[in-house]
Motif scaffolding. Structure first.
Motif, PDB file in Angstrom:
ATOM      1  N   PHE A   1       7.618 -12.297 -10.170  1.00  0.00           N
ATOM      2  CA  PHE A   1       6.789 -12.010  -8.965  1.00  0.00           C
ATOM      3  C   PHE A   1       5.702 -11.065  -9.291  1.00  0.00           C
ATOM      4  O   PHE A   1       5.898  -9.974  -9.960  1.00  0.00           O
ATOM      5  N   ARG A   2       4.629 -11.360  -8.401  1.00  0.00           N
ATOM      6  CA  ARG A   2       3.442 -10.627  -8.739  1.00  0.00           C
ATOM      7  C   ARG A   2       2.651 -10.348  -7.538  1.00  0.00           C
ATOM      8  O   ARG A   2       2.587 -11.037  -6.557  1.00  0.00           O
ATOM      9  N   ASP A   3       2.260  -8.986  -7.112  1.00  0.00           N
ATOM     10  CA  ASP A   3       1.597  -8.391  -6.280  1.00  0.00           C
ATOM     11  C   ASP A   3       0.350  -7.853  -6.403  1.00  0.00           C
ATOM     12  O   ASP A   3       0.267  -6.996  -6.923  1.00  0.00           O
ATOM     13  N   GLU A   4      -0.957  -8.417  -6.003  1.00  0.00           N
ATOM     14  CA  GLU A   4      -2.144  -7.952  -6.514  1.00  0.00           C
ATOM     15  C   GLU A   4      -2.773  -7.181  -5.307  1.00  0.00           C
ATOM     16  O   GLU A   4      -4.001  -6.645  -5.369  1.00  0.00           O
ATOM     17  N   SER A   5      -2.164  -6.939  -4.078  1.00  0.00           N
ATOM     18  CA  SER A   5      -2.610  -6.256  -3.153  1.00  0.00           C
ATOM     19  C   SER A   5      -2.126  -4.757  -3.194  1.00  0.00           C
ATOM     20  O   SER A   5      -2.497  -4.193  -1.880  1.00  0.00           O
ATOM     21  N   ARG A   6      -1.530  -4.119  -4.047  1.00  0.00           N
ATOM     22  CA  ARG A   6      -1.037  -2.757  -3.967  1.00  0.00           C
ATOM     23  C   ARG A   6      -2.026  -1.843  -3.990  1.00  0.00           C
ATOM     24  O   ARG A   6      -3.084  -2.002  -4.814  1.00  0.00           O
ATOM     25  N   HIS A   7      -1.680  -0.564  -3.697  1.00  0.00           N
ATOM     26  CA  HIS A   7      -2.607   0.359  -3.865  1.00  0.00           C
ATOM     27  C   HIS A   7      -1.812   1.872  -4.023  1.00  0.00           C
ATOM     28  O   HIS A   7      -0.627   1.931  -3.233  1.00  0.00           O
ATOM     29  N   VAL A   8      -2.430   3.028  -4.434  1.00  0.00           N
ATOM     30  CA  VAL A   8      -1.634   4.286  -4.382  1.00  0.00           C
ATOM     31  C   VAL A   8      -2.003   4.904  -2.973  1.00  0.00           C
ATOM     32  O   VAL A   8      -3.302   4.933  -2.604  1.00  0.00           O
ATOM     33  N   ARG A   9      -1.103   5.119  -2.307  1.00  0.00           N
ATOM     34  CA  ARG A   9      -1.106   5.578  -1.089  1.00  0.00           C
ATOM     35  C   ARG A   9      -1.272   7.130  -1.100  1.00  0.00           C
ATOM     36  O   ARG A   9      -0.633   8.003  -2.104  1.00  0.00           O
TER      37      ARG A   9
ATOM     38  N   GLY B   1       6.863   7.822  -6.761  1.00  0.00           N
ATOM     39  CA  GLY B   1       5.970   6.686  -5.849  1.00  0.00           C
ATOM     40  C   GLY B   1       6.170   5.259  -6.765  1.00  0.00           C
ATOM     41  O   GLY B   1       6.134   4.358  -5.955  1.00  0.00           O
ATOM     42  N   VAL B   2       6.363   5.363  -7.996  1.00  0.00           N
ATOM     43  CA  VAL B   2       6.554   4.132  -8.854  1.00  0.00           C
ATOM     44  C   VAL B   2       7.751   3.497  -8.315  1.00  0.00           C
ATOM     45  O   VAL B   2       7.739   2.298  -8.160  1.00  0.00           O
ATOM     46  N   LEU B   3       9.026   4.226  -8.269  1.00  0.00           N
ATOM     47  CA  LEU B   3      10.101   3.886  -7.853  1.00  0.00           C
ATOM     48  C   LEU B   3      10.172   3.284  -6.599  1.00  0.00           C
ATOM     49  O   LEU B   3      11.038   2.192  -6.267  1.00  0.00           O
ATOM     50  N   ARG B   4       9.300   3.552  -5.553  1.00  0.00           N
ATOM     51  CA  ARG B   4       9.411   3.038  -4.153  1.00  0.00           C
ATOM     52  C   ARG B   4       8.585   1.778  -4.343  1.00  0.00           C
ATOM     53  O   ARG B   4       8.959   1.038  -3.490  1.00  0.00           O
ATOM     54  N   HIS B   5       7.427   1.645  -5.073  1.00  0.00           N
ATOM     55  CA  HIS B   5       6.861   0.379  -5.353  1.00  0.00           C
ATOM     56  C   HIS B   5       7.818  -0.547  -5.887  1.00  0.00           C
ATOM     57  O   HIS B   5       7.687  -1.567  -5.458  1.00  0.00           O
ATOM     58  N   ALA B   6       8.590  -0.045  -6.643  1.00  0.00           N
ATOM     59  CA  ALA B   6       9.419  -0.994  -7.438  1.00  0.00           C
ATOM     60  C   ALA B   6      10.675  -1.590  -6.473  1.00  0.00           C
ATOM     61  O   ALA B   6      10.892  -2.690  -6.564  1.00  0.00           O
ATOM     62  N   GLN B   7      11.187  -0.800  -5.496  1.00  0.00           N
ATOM     63  CA  GLN B   7      11.897  -1.305  -4.558  1.00  0.00           C
ATOM     64  C   GLN B   7      11.406  -2.261  -3.450  1.00  0.00           C
ATOM     65  O   GLN B   7      12.086  -3.391  -3.340  1.00  0.00           O
ATOM     66  N   ASP B   8      10.165  -1.931  -3.300  1.00  0.00           N
ATOM     67  CA  ASP B   8       9.478  -2.820  -2.408  1.00  0.00           C
ATOM     68  C   ASP B   8       9.372  -4.227  -2.832  1.00  0.00           C
ATOM     69  O   ASP B   8       9.350  -5.270  -2.363  1.00  0.00           O
ATOM     70  N   LEU B   9       8.730  -3.984  -4.097  1.00  0.00           N
ATOM     71  CA  LEU B   9       8.640  -5.326  -4.964  1.00  0.00           C
ATOM     72  C   LEU B   9       9.744  -6.464  -5.197  1.00  0.00           C
ATOM     73  O   LEU B   9       9.764  -7.427  -5.155  1.00  0.00           O
ATOM     74  N   ALA B  10      11.106  -5.640  -5.474  1.00  0.00           N
ATOM     75  CA  ALA B  10      12.226  -6.386  -5.547  1.00  0.00           C
ATOM     76  C   ALA B  10      12.629  -7.281  -4.252  1.00  0.00           C
ATOM     77  O   ALA B  10      12.903  -8.065  -4.566  1.00  0.00           O
TER      78      ALA B  10
END
Length: 283
Positions: free
Chosen positions: A38-46, A60-69
């Motif tokens: 899975f790939r998401d090109e629409s992310r950014h650092v909040r 924050g990386v782990l929270r992005h990881a949960q969301d991507l999963a």
């Protein structure tokens, strides 16, 4: 152990780090089927993901990881509702996270996640965050365990087995060594916040990393301050306690930690270490 042996181990670790920070696919992603990616090109650092120095926190990386999963799982048609109807879900058992000079607020990011292996009741995801120039800012191997509504590990539902067979690979779970009992440690007691608890009713894996870093900042701040560092956490148990204690032990320029509840039950074991640039590095 001879000097040559020690140097060989360091070289091997350096090569592994370089492979994890190389642009493109990680080594364990290269042969997984397309549906497992899975790939998401629409992310950014909040803004709220950043520390006082204006850099994204590792949590924050782990929270992005949960969301991507979960975005990936929804695409595969294994939604939260699908899992709930079968009385099962996923919890994180361990993380092996490598960060490299995390960027600041509003920086665009590309996020990828791949299911790179299954083992009994476990799954591993390789999750990566890239800046737009293709540089790997974070690479994480995250081991998940399927559990029932009581939090007990359970086998995958029958409908899930075909996808497990499609991926067709396994992995060795991440294990973190216990701290050396012969080395002095410093203890930090920390109250748990309401914000640390996730919808499953326990401390979220990203919140645990924030608690660990809070303990390190007041005892051994150097590993947390390193722009390039490796964080390994193994989640050992769940507690209803409102306060936890984290024992911090210095080890080879890094730190070993053990989090316990007031009764002494082990909750999280971890290791955090700076990763120097080397002759194997792409930088």
């Amino acid at each position: 152990m001879s000097g040559d042996s020690i140097e060989g181990m360091r070289d091997g670790a350096s090569v592994e780090i370089s492979a994890r920070l190389a642009p493109g696919d990680a080594p364990d992603e290269r042969n997984v089927p397309p549906r497992a990616r899975f790939r998401d090109e629409s992310r950014h650092v909040r803004f709220d993901e950043c520390d006082r120095n204006g850099r994204m926190r590792a949590a924050g990386v782990l929270r992005h990881a949960q969301d991507l999963a979960w975005l990936h799982s929804d695409r595969l048609e294994f939604s939260r509702e699908w899992y709930a109807s079968r009385g099962v879900g996923w919890v994180v058992r361990a993380i092996d996270l490598l960060v490299d000079d995390l960027p600041g607020p509003s920086t665009p990011l590309i996020g990828t996640t791949s299911l790179v292996g299954f083992r009994h009741v476990m799954a591993r995801r390789r999750t990566r965050l890239f800046s737009q120039d293709g540089r790997v800012r974070a690479d994480a191997a995250i081991d998940w365990v399927m559990v029932d509504v009581e939090g007990r590990p359970v086998r995958f539902p029958k409908e899930f087995e075909a996808f497990v067979d499609e991926v067709g690979t396994t992995f060795a779970p991440t294990k973190v060594p216990s701290p050396d009992q012969g080395v002095a440690s410093q203890r930090v007691e920390i109250p748990l916040r309401v914000a640390d608890i996730d919808p499953l009713g326990h401390v979220n894996n990203a919140a645990w990393l924030e608690l660990v870093e809070e303990a390190l900042v007041v005892t051994l701040p150097e590993p947390v301050a390193a722009p390039r560092r490796r964080v390994r956490l193994e989640y050992l148990g769940i507690s209803a306690a409102q306060r936890i204690a984290i024992d911090v032990q210095s080890c080879d320029g890094g730190a070993h930690i053990m989090a316990v509840d007031p009764a002494g039950a082990q909750l999280v074991r971890g290791a955090i270490e700076p990763v120097p640039h080397s002759r194997h590095s792409d930088d």
